[in-house]
Enzyme design. Structure first.
Site, PDB file in Angstrom:
ATOM      1  N   ASN A 103     -16.304 -58.840 109.338  1.00 27.45           N
ATOM      2  CA  ASN A 103     -15.222 -59.827 109.409  1.00 27.45           C
ATOM      3  C   ASN A 103     -15.759 -61.180 109.877  1.00 27.45           C
ATOM      4  OD1 ASN A 103     -12.268 -60.320 109.406  1.00 27.45           O
ATOM      5  ND2 ASN A 103     -12.472 -60.522 111.631  1.00 27.45           N
ATOM      6  N   HIS A 112      -8.456 -68.682 108.833  1.00 30.36           N
ATOM      7  CA  HIS A 112      -7.821 -69.648 109.731  1.00 30.36           C
ATOM      8  C   HIS A 112      -7.929 -70.999 109.035  1.00 30.36           C
ATOM      9  CE1 HIS A 112      -7.380 -66.779 112.946  1.00 30.36           C
ATOM     10  NE2 HIS A 112      -8.667 -66.466 112.889  1.00 30.36           N
TER      11      HIS A 112
HETATM   12  O1  G3I Z   1      -5.071 -61.722 129.617  1.00 35.95           O
HETATM   13  C1  G3I Z   1      -5.692 -62.787 130.346  1.00 35.95           C
HETATM   14  C2  G3I Z   1      -4.859 -63.185 131.530  1.00 35.95           C
HETATM   15  O2  G3I Z   1      -4.772 -62.117 132.415  1.00 35.95           O
HETATM   16  C3  G3I Z   1      -5.509 -64.398 132.195  1.00 35.95           C
HETATM   17  O3  G3I Z   1      -4.711 -64.851 133.239  1.00 35.95           O
HETATM   18  C4  G3I Z   1      -5.690 -65.526 131.180  1.00 35.95           C
HETATM   19  C5  G3I Z   1      -6.383 -66.735 131.785  1.00 35.95           C
HETATM   20  O4  G3I Z   1      -7.320 -67.296 130.902  1.00 35.95           O
HETATM   21  O5  G3I Z   1      -6.469 -65.045 130.117  1.00 35.95           O
HETATM   22  C6  G3I Z   1      -5.876 -63.963 129.416  1.00 35.95           C
HETATM   23  O6  G3I Z   1      -6.762 -63.591 128.417  1.00 35.95           O
HETATM   24  C7  G3I Z   1      -6.763 -64.418 127.271  1.00 35.95           C
HETATM   25  C8  G3I Z   1      -6.504 -63.542 126.058  1.00 35.95           C
HETATM   26  O7  G3I Z   1      -6.615 -64.305 124.879  1.00 35.95           O
HETATM   27  C9  G3I Z   1      -5.141 -62.891 126.096  1.00 35.95           C
HETATM   28  O8  G3I Z   1      -4.143 -63.868 126.056  1.00 35.95           O
HETATM   29  C10 G3I Z   1      -8.115 -65.094 127.134  1.00 35.95           C
HETATM   30  O9  G3I Z   1      -8.296 -66.010 128.196  1.00 35.95           O
HETATM   31  C11 G3I Z   1      -8.227 -65.803 125.821  1.00 35.95           C
HETATM   32  O10 G3I Z   1      -9.563 -66.271 125.652  1.00 35.95           O
HETATM   33  C12 G3I Z   1      -7.895 -64.864 124.700  1.00 35.95           C
HETATM   34  O11 G3I Z   1      -7.947 -65.573 123.478  1.00 35.95           O
HETATM   35  C13 G3I Z   1      -8.097 -64.790 122.316  1.00 35.95           C
HETATM   36  C14 G3I Z   1      -9.349 -65.217 121.582  1.00 35.95           C
HETATM   37  O12 G3I Z   1      -9.465 -64.465 120.389  1.00 35.95           O
HETATM   38  C15 G3I Z   1     -10.595 -64.972 122.434  1.00 35.95           C
HETATM   39  O13 G3I Z   1     -11.725 -65.473 121.787  1.00 35.95           O
HETATM   40  C16 G3I Z   1      -6.881 -65.006 121.438  1.00 35.95           C
HETATM   41  O14 G3I Z   1      -5.717 -64.451 122.082  1.00 35.95           O
HETATM   42  C17 G3I Z   1      -7.073 -64.333 120.092  1.00 35.95           C
HETATM   43  O15 G3I Z   1      -6.052 -64.723 119.218  1.00 35.95           O
HETATM   44  C18 G3I Z   1      -8.402 -64.754 119.499  1.00 35.95           C
HETATM   45  O16 G3I Z   1      -8.578 -64.050 118.294  1.00 35.95           O
HETATM   46  C19 G3I Z   1      -9.759 -64.356 117.557  1.00 35.95           C
HETATM   47  C20 G3I Z   1     -10.187 -63.093 116.846  1.00 35.95           C
HETATM   48  O17 G3I Z   1     -10.321 -62.034 117.775  1.00 35.95           O
HETATM   49  C21 G3I Z   1     -11.476 -63.300 116.064  1.00 35.95           C
HETATM   50  N1  G3I Z   1     -11.368 -64.425 115.167  1.00 35.95           N
HETATM   51  C22 G3I Z   1     -10.898 -65.669 115.762  1.00 35.95           C
HETATM   52  C23 G3I Z   1      -9.573 -65.456 116.503  1.00 35.95           C
HETATM   53  C24 G3I Z   1      -9.031 -66.751 117.069  1.00 35.95           C
HETATM   54  O18 G3I Z   1      -9.876 -67.278 118.034  1.00 35.95           O
END
Ligand code: G3I
Length: 301
Positions: free
Chosen positions: A169, A205
């Site tokens: 992916n 995206h």
């Molecule tokens: O759950 C914690 C929370 O407890 C904490 O207080 C907060 C503070 O930063 O963070 C929360 O975790 C976050 C998590 O999402 C859940 O919301 C992370 O910081 C945050 O980095 C994370 O982001 C995710 C991202 O991947 C990480 O790289 C996004 O939700 C998610 O949509 C995104 O998805 C990725 C795919 O896996 C791969 N392709 C790209 C796509 C978009 O970036």
């Protein structure tokens, strides 16, 4: 048909969404989810940091919530993602060499074994290619364990869950370019050497335009003998959002080995792209023009 999932099913495809365990208590959210979608992907809950927070100690509670939400609704579940340079637990980030390789393969084996028989397709390896014109691998701690880390991961995943389709992916591979051609060359090599791989995921995206060779790119991968899937679709809201969504949908329908489409969230307010309103439902859960455009495209055939 009148929903995304049922409309996609008319041609044997699925229409899915990335979902978050923390939102499953929101009735508007789950109402749309159970009505419209027949596949789910955990947005974060099956990633390495979530499933193995300390080495050898596995926690599947939130991943299982996503799995059970999907299975109880008769949906497919896409597993995401066994190995990735991002969202690694701290202990893995500090490993290298054979210790990291062993830990990574053990992670693949343990997670794929836990979900054995339940997952439609796994993103075994996510985003391992570099951006830009090199067409080569991304530098990462995993890549530095040796160029064969990807095939080792696929072999371990196949052994652990022989029934799951195994996908590579990536993003910015949505048109024919140096990065997608790098991936293409790897898939061709894997197929020629019998490395177990079944599918390629195109995250998609997208901004305010779509590559003119989007469909041709899907087709060239399909012609290698793998399924293709649109795995993380979202499109910046601009004048073209509904049109771009329809173009992606028609491209998948035109490629017989394109088995389904997943959007990366349900409502705009659920999206990781804060402020871009890139999804099919608005913050209140109302269908947007982009929704109607996808639904009509799915029903046009
Ligand atoms: O759950 C914690 C929370 O407890 C904490 O207080 C907060 C503070 O930063 O963070 C929360 O975790 C976050 C998590 O999402 C859940 O919301 C992370 O910081 C945050 O980095 C994370 O982001 C995710 C991202 O991947 C990480 O790289 C996004 O939700 C998610 O949509 C995104 O998805 C990725 C795919 O896996 C791969 N392709 C790209 C796509 C978009 O970036």
């Amino acid at each position: 048909a009148s929903t995304l999932g049922a409309s996609a099913a008319q041609t044997g495809r699925y229409f899915g969404a990335a979902i978050a365990a923390g939102r499953l208590g929101d009735a508007t959210y789950t109402g749309i989810l159970t009505r419209e979608f027949n596949s789910v992907t955990p947005e974060n809950e099956m990633k390495w940091d979530a499933t193995e927070p300390s080495q050898g100690r596995f926690t599947f509670t939130n991943g299982d919530r996503i799995l059970n939400q999907g299975l109880s609704n008769g949906s497919k579940v896409r597993g995401h993602a066994l190995l990735w340079h991002a969202q690694q637990p701290g202990w893995a980030q500090s490993l290298s060499g054979s210790a990291l390789r062993t830990a990574a393969i053990n992670h693949v084996t343990q997670v794929a074994s836990h979900y054995r028989g339940k997952i439609y397709a796994w993103d075994v390896v996510n985003e391992a290619f570099a951006d830009g014109g090199s067409g080569g691998r991304r530098d990462s701690n995993l890549q530095r364990t040796g160029n064969d880390w990807i095939e080792a991961a696929f072999r371990a995943a196949r052994a652990a869950d022989p029934g799951a389709k195994l996908c590579y992916n990536d993003y910015n591979t949505d048109g024919i370019n140096a990065k997608s051609t790098g991936v293409y060359t790897m898939i061709r090599d894997f197929k020629s050497r019998g490395v177990p791989i079944d599918c390629v995921g195109f995250q998609s995206h997208l901004g305010t335009s779509i590559p003119g060779d989007y469909q041709a790119n899907l087709q060239r991968f399909a012609d290698l003998g793998v399924d293709v899937q649109i795995t993380e679709l979202d499109v910046a809201q601009g004048g073209n959002q509904a049109t771009i969504y329809a173009t992606v949908t028609r491209a998948c329908l035109a490629v017989s080995r394109c088995t389904g489409i997943t959007v990366w969230g349900i409502r705009d307010s659920d999206s990781w792209r804060t402020g871009e309103n890139p999804l099919l439902f608005d913050n209140s859960g109302n269908r947007k023009a982009a929704y109607t455009s996808v639904l009509n495209a799915l029903n046009a055939g």
